[in-house]
Write a protein that holds these residues in place. Structure first.
Motif, PDB file in Angstrom:
ATOM      1  N   PHE A 183       0.792  -1.231   0.000  1.00  0.00           N
ATOM      2  CA  PHE A 183       0.000   0.000   0.000  1.00  0.00           C
ATOM      3  C   PHE A 183       0.826   1.283   0.000  1.00  0.00           C
ATOM      4  O   PHE A 183       0.264   2.374  -0.103  1.00  0.00           O
ATOM      5  N   THR A 186       0.151   3.836  -2.789  1.00  0.00           N
ATOM      6  CA  THR A 186      -1.263   4.007  -3.111  1.00  0.00           C
ATOM      7  C   THR A 186      -1.841   5.173  -2.308  1.00  0.00           C
ATOM      8  O   THR A 186      -1.170   5.747  -1.452  1.00  0.00           O
ATOM      9  N   ASN A 187      -3.092   5.487  -2.584  1.00  0.00           N
ATOM     10  CA  ASN A 187      -3.780   6.543  -1.839  1.00  0.00           C
ATOM     11  C   ASN A 187      -4.518   6.007  -0.616  1.00  0.00           C
ATOM     12  O   ASN A 187      -5.304   6.724   0.005  1.00  0.00           O
TER      13      ASN A 187
END
Length: 241
Positions: A183, A186-187
């Motif tokens: 993650f 990622t946002n």
């Protein structure tokens, strides 16, 4: 498991099991993240590493909580040679306090502080990094255990993370815990997505182990779990940083 007095009287330590579980889940988290390749769908692995991390954080915290309970119980039950390390007066004070407070919901870190006080040893300072990390680990475990999902209807990263953890604690954890490889680019919000990976699991194990090590160093007693450390691949015995 130790047999005391007769074959029907058993003393079973769960602190050992919690520590080995935290170590094993840290190892499994490391293995999953080491296989990460950007651009490939890792949906199953990312879900699994999150599960390992929740389990590792929970087990590491349980190790610390169970460990101090077992220490008090060992004194109160005159178990083995451990009572030889304290004066009769100190043992009496420890027994008196524990028998009165055994069933009370007292935070584990405060039990450690009380044991240090009763045994005439230096307590952790409120400014001590290990002590502060241990308090934050307990907080994180509680947040995960009593997790309440919420809708995140926000445009910016800061707004998405507004709902999550206490701001000061999250800022502290971000400096300590490397984001999950699944993650980090990622946002996804830092909590729970980025925090729950090898970084979070390793930090929890590291914090719990070294907090306990420092406690035993202060009371000048060999840790009762010392014999199982040879089976733990993820514990860095000589590292506190």
């Amino acid at each position: 498991m130790e047999v005391i007095a007769s074959s029907t009287t058993l003393w079973h330590s769960l602190a050992f099991s919690h520590l080995r579980l935290a170590d094993k889940l840290t190892e499994l988290s490391a293995q999953l993240e080491s296989g990460y390749v950007r651009g490939i769908n890792h949906a199953e692995d990312s879900a699994l590493v999150k599960a390992y991390s929740i389990g590792g954080i929970t087990a590491a915290t349980a190790f610390v909580e169970t460990n101090i309970n077992e220490m008090f119980e060992s004194i109160c039950n005159d178990r083995g040679s451990i009572t030889n390390d304290f004066s009769e007066e100190t043992i009496a004070e420890i027994k008196k306090w524990w028998e009165f407070n055994r069933k009370k919901m007292i935070p584990a870190v405060q039990k450690y502080q009380k044991f240090l006080q009763l045994s005439n040893n230096e307590k952790f300072s409120s400014q001590d990094e290990l002590f502060n990390d241990m308090e934050k680990l307990v907080y994180l475990r509680n947040q995960l255990t009593h997790y309440k999902p919420q809708w995140i209807l926000a445009a910016t990263q800061s707004e998405r993370e507004e709902f999550a953890l206490n701001k000061d604690i999250q800022k502290h954890l971000e400096q300590k815990i490397k984001p999950s490889k699944f993650f980090e680019n990622t946002n996804a919000p830092y909590y729970p997505s980025k925090l729950l990976g090898y970084g979070g699991t390793h930090w929890a194990l590291h914090t719990a182990f070294h907090f306990s090590q420092e406690f035993y160093h202060r009371i000048d007693i060999k840790p009762p779990y010392a014999h199982i450390l040879k089976y733990c691949s993820q514990i860095e015995i000589n590292s506190k940083g």
